[in-house]
Design an enzyme around this catalytic site. Sequence first.
Site, PDB file in Angstrom:
ATOM      1  CB  ILE A  78       5.475 -11.196  12.461  1.00  0.00           C
ATOM      2  CG1 ILE A  78       4.508 -12.089  11.677  1.00  0.00           C
ATOM      3  CG2 ILE A  78       6.380 -12.003  13.376  1.00  0.00           C
ATOM      4  CD1 ILE A  78       5.134 -13.116  10.757  1.00  0.00           C
ATOM      5  CG  MET A  81      -1.826  -1.153   1.403  1.00  0.00           C
ATOM      6  SD  MET A  81      -3.141  -1.197   0.193  1.00  0.00           S
ATOM      7  CE  MET A  81      -4.032   0.272   0.652  1.00  0.00           C
ATOM      8  N   GLY A  82       2.015   1.173   0.685  1.00  0.00           N
ATOM      9  CA  GLY A  82       2.911   2.323   0.743  1.00  0.00           C
ATOM     10  C   GLY A  82       2.530   3.328   1.817  1.00  0.00           C
ATOM     11  CG  LEU A  83       3.798   3.027   5.399  1.00  0.00           C
ATOM     12  CD1 LEU A  83       5.143   3.614   5.847  1.00  0.00           C
ATOM     13  CD2 LEU A  83       3.131   2.328   6.570  1.00  0.00           C
ATOM     14  CG  ASN A 117       4.853   0.105  10.617  1.00  0.00           C
ATOM     15  OD1 ASN A 117       5.758  -0.724  10.503  1.00  0.00           O
ATOM     16  ND2 ASN A 117       4.027   0.402   9.627  1.00  0.00           N
ATOM     17  N   GLY A 169      -2.068 -14.382  10.195  1.00  0.00           N
ATOM     18  CA  GLY A 169      -2.847 -15.547   9.757  1.00  0.00           C
ATOM     19  C   GLY A 169      -3.888 -16.049  10.735  1.00  0.00           C
ATOM     20  CB  CYS A 224       6.146  -0.911   6.776  1.00  0.00           C
ATOM     21  SG  CYS A 224       5.604  -0.837   5.061  1.00  0.00           S
TER      22      CYS A 224
END
Lengths: 275, 303
Positions: free
Chosen positions: B189, B72-74, B125, B242, B128
């Site tokens: 994670i 997404m690129g933050l 964060n 997950g 990323c």
Amino acid sequence: MGYRTEANVMRTTQIERIDDEHQLVKTLHFKDPLCAKAEPGQFIMVWLPGVDEIPMSISSTHLDRMAAITVGKVGEATKTLHKMTKGDLIGVRGPFGNSFKPVGGKVLIVGGGTGIAPLAFLLERLVATAQNIKCFLGAKNRRELLFHSRIRSLLARKVAAEIKTSTEDGSLGHKGLVTELVEAELTAHSVDMVYACGRESMLLEIFHLAQKHKVPLQVSLERIMRCAIGLCGSCSIGKYRVCADGPIFTDTQLAEVAGEFGLLKRDFDGRRIST
Amino acid sequence: MKNVLETDVAGLKLKNPTMLAAGILGLSMESLMSVANAGAGAVVSKSLGIEPRHGYGNPTVVQVEGGVLNAMGLPNPGIQVFIQEMAENRLTVPLILSLYAFAPKEFATAATKASTAEVNGLELNVSCPHASGTGQELGRDPKLIMDIVKAVRETVNMPLFVKLTPNVTDIVGLAKAAEKAGASGITAINTVKAMAIDIETSKPILANIIGGLSGSAVRPIALRCVYEIYESVKIPIIGCGGVDSWQTAVQFLQAGASAVQIGTAIATKGLSIFREVNDGVERFLKRKSYGSVKEIVGLSHRS
């Protein structure tokens, strides 16, 4: 409700046929078994390799596992689509979202510009369910009136059917906005359902008219789309996600997002900007 | 009747151990409220920076076997605008703001701004996998993690979680560094660095080429990370990666997570995933005669 994993897999497919609707709009036909099963109002994500991926409504489905999108030339991605020729590759995933719900009784369809595309597809279903169909089509001018003959031939088989057109320059039909035709119609006649797609300012106007005359409404909304599967939040309108909860919204739902519908959308960075 | 799901993570009181993972939906207050209404015990915002950011062009999300790949690129409106929108906040569960920045000082500035709003905790964060100059480019280095956590700790006094990347040889070393510098908890994670290629065009599908993998495919990796971190730090761990059923949530709790974050499963199961997990965990606890979800945290280490 979750999305169908099978439909979200990106499939690369060739463009099989291109129809020039008018100078600014083309219909691209491609083979894809899943898209060919789309319901009117659903959308797909179209990948232009190396350029972009954009949401597009399905404008028709055919036998032979074919489907089509109808593309107005508005930005870099749609310009790329307009340059494509038969045999070029696009990626598709979807169809996504809900669909227009065909009803019986008297229905009014209102489309503006390329917003007519999913409505023409809907009309194929409505000719079987509705007793009385009125179809109001709006465009800037006569040349840009989309699917006029397709809709005329669909309605030709129907006794109780009528098409009205409006153009901003008066080159065909009513001179002015299609919403003016809607206002006159709802004032004079009873209608059981209005279906609308087009610019959001037009949809907002129709929403107000439908509220005033207490007529149920289904509209197709557009927002910035990224994931198309209800995860990223780019297409939020109020508490709804256009990709997962829409793109078709009822008058009841629109009333719930009255602070945003027709006024605000989220930009790529999530900030609220004017529609 | 006692709520067996009620728990406490680094001072945050949660009515159940499920949380919304950062990056999912949390771009607007109203979507966070939808998630809370769907039953999440806490929600985490999209990662917010000092400046607004558009993110990358599409395709930003691609489905692959066992999960979803995203770059997404933050994208985010910037922390200031987000805080303004928080005036619409009617959340009844804790809100954690995820923050990203390009240097320790900038993290401290972002945290200071965050602390002016009604926020219950922060998640840094530093993991990323697809943004230049931030995310895992900082968080792969235990020394930088320490500098960042210290800078933020000196600035604000609220629960402070550090979200770690699995894209390193030693995630335990990162967790230890975060703990030493004063973190209240670890989120493990973030996504696993990955890519996808379309063979007909021979092109990488993501506009950014490289992205992060989430979903069931990363679960065994995430579970291993939580298990290893639990052996080495005393601060609580939030498991992420997950979780798509009550059984997989229980696995994370038994590996040592005090709570779990859910993201990708919202796509496949819808927002009802939160109730599904909570109801299932509750039934499991009752069947096994546990009085509280806290009793099964880290159970696999004692069996």
